[in-house]
Write an enzyme that holds these catalytic residues in place. Structure first.
Site, short mmCIF file in Angstrom:
data_model
loop_
_atom_site.label_atom_id
_atom_site.label_comp_id
_atom_site.label_asym_id
_atom_site.label_seq_id
_atom_site.Cartn_x
_atom_site.Cartn_y
_atom_site.Cartn_z
N HIS A 142 0.82 -1.22 0.00
CA HIS A 142 0.00 0.00 0.00
C HIS A 142 0.85 1.26 0.00
O HIS A 142 0.37 2.34 -0.36
CB HIS A 142 -1.00 -0.01 1.16
N ASP A 166 0.03 -7.73 1.72
CA ASP A 166 0.50 -6.35 1.66
C ASP A 166 2.03 -6.29 1.60
O ASP A 166 2.70 -5.97 2.59
CB ASP A 166 -0.03 -5.59 2.88
N SER A 221 4.65 2.09 8.09
CA SER A 221 4.27 1.04 7.15
C SER A 221 5.46 0.55 6.34
O SER A 221 6.31 1.33 5.91
CB SER A 221 3.20 1.55 6.19
N GLY A 222 5.50 -0.75 6.13
CA GLY A 222 6.57 -1.36 5.36
C GLY A 222 7.82 -1.65 6.14
O GLY A 222 8.72 -2.33 5.64
#
Length: 284
Positions: free
Chosen positions: A94, A147, A244-245
């Site tokens: 995302h 994801d 995120s990530g």
């Protein structure tokens, strides 16, 4: 159920990222964050409930950067990533979508990975251009299943920056295992983004705990085949927006990527991570 949110700095939050003034409040096994006594939760100490770490001690943690999209105050950082091969970095799928970037990642001419830099305002480490990106075909934006994306770098990073990913059945995935999550994200849950790298101590939680926190609704919720969750049942230690990530590391191996959750560091609302053993292609 409270609405789950991704842990990415969206373009709508660019202003908050640029205005961040709060100070940010390892290698694993032989070079990992010590996971002994838990740090007390505090509103100004995050990843959430985290402590400072040095990029030199966790060289596989990198920042994704686009100054064109997110400004230069924090070197354009908007997501985290993990080095899994000298020219390969994994992150959350995302992070590379139009909802975050406002365009296709292929249209970004300044998309870079920042490696070896603890403090985003410094000039240490290296900034490496991105030449390509692969999005897992299993990625479902509606549920955040699968994801994961893999970025190809223009030039290789040293082999010492690479961390091994845990395979299916690895003991690192067992409930109760101590782990650490790393990032430069929001330190309060209200837009106070960090300048320096931090890590928070968490524990891998049982799938049943995660399913109770995020029950299946309309095909969403916690999906144990491709997700895992980690945190503290009492709250206070978690990833947050901007993380995120980034990596979740246990027993010296990468086990998860920061994906989504409900709030940041809230009781009975653990962070949800991409289960890398289920989604990451095997590296040569």
């Amino acid at each position: 159920m409270r609405r789950p949110i991704s842990r990415t700095i969206s373009r709508r939050k660019r202003t908050a990222a640029r205005r961040c003034t709060a100070p940010l409040a390892a290698l694993v096994a032989a070079a990992t964050l010590p996971l002994g006594t838990a740090a007390p939760a505090a509103a100004d100490s995050v990843v959430v409930g985290g402590q400072p770490v040095q990029a030199a001690d966790s060289p596989w943690v990198v920042a994704l950067s686009s100054r064109d999209r997110f400004g230069g105050t924090r070197a354009g950082q908007f997501c985290g990533g993990v080095v899994v091969a000298p020219t390969k970095v994994v992150t959350a799928a995302h992070c590379l979508g139009p909802s975050v970037l406002g365009t296709d990642s292929k249209e970004l001419t300044d998309l870079k990975v920042i490696a070896g830099r603890t403090e985003l305002r410094d000039s240490g480490g290296v900034e490496v251009a991105v030449t390509g990106a692969w999005i897992s075909p299993e990625y479902d934006p509606a549920t955040q299943a699968g994801d994961l994306a893999m970025i190809t770098l223009e030039s290789p990073l040293p082999h010492g920056h690479v961390i091994q990913a845990a395979r299916a059945g690895d003991p690192a995935y067992r409930a109760g295992t101590r782990a650490a999550v790393y990032g430069w994200g929001d330190t309060t849950g209200s837009g106070s983004y960090a300048y320096a790298l931090r890590a928070a101590q968490v524990r891998v939680l049982d799938d049943a705990v995660c399913a109770r926190a995020y029950p299946a609704e309309s095909g969403g919720g916690y999906l144990p085949a491709v997700m895992l969750c980690a945190g503290d049942p009492a709250g206070g230690r978690d990833a947050c927006q901007g993380d995120s990530g980034g990596p979740l590391v246990a027993r010296g191996k990468l086990i998860g990527l920061v994906s989504w959750g409900s709030g940041c560091g809230e009781a009975d609302a653990p962070g949800v991570y991409t289960r890398v053993s289920a989604v990451l292609p095997e590296q040569p």
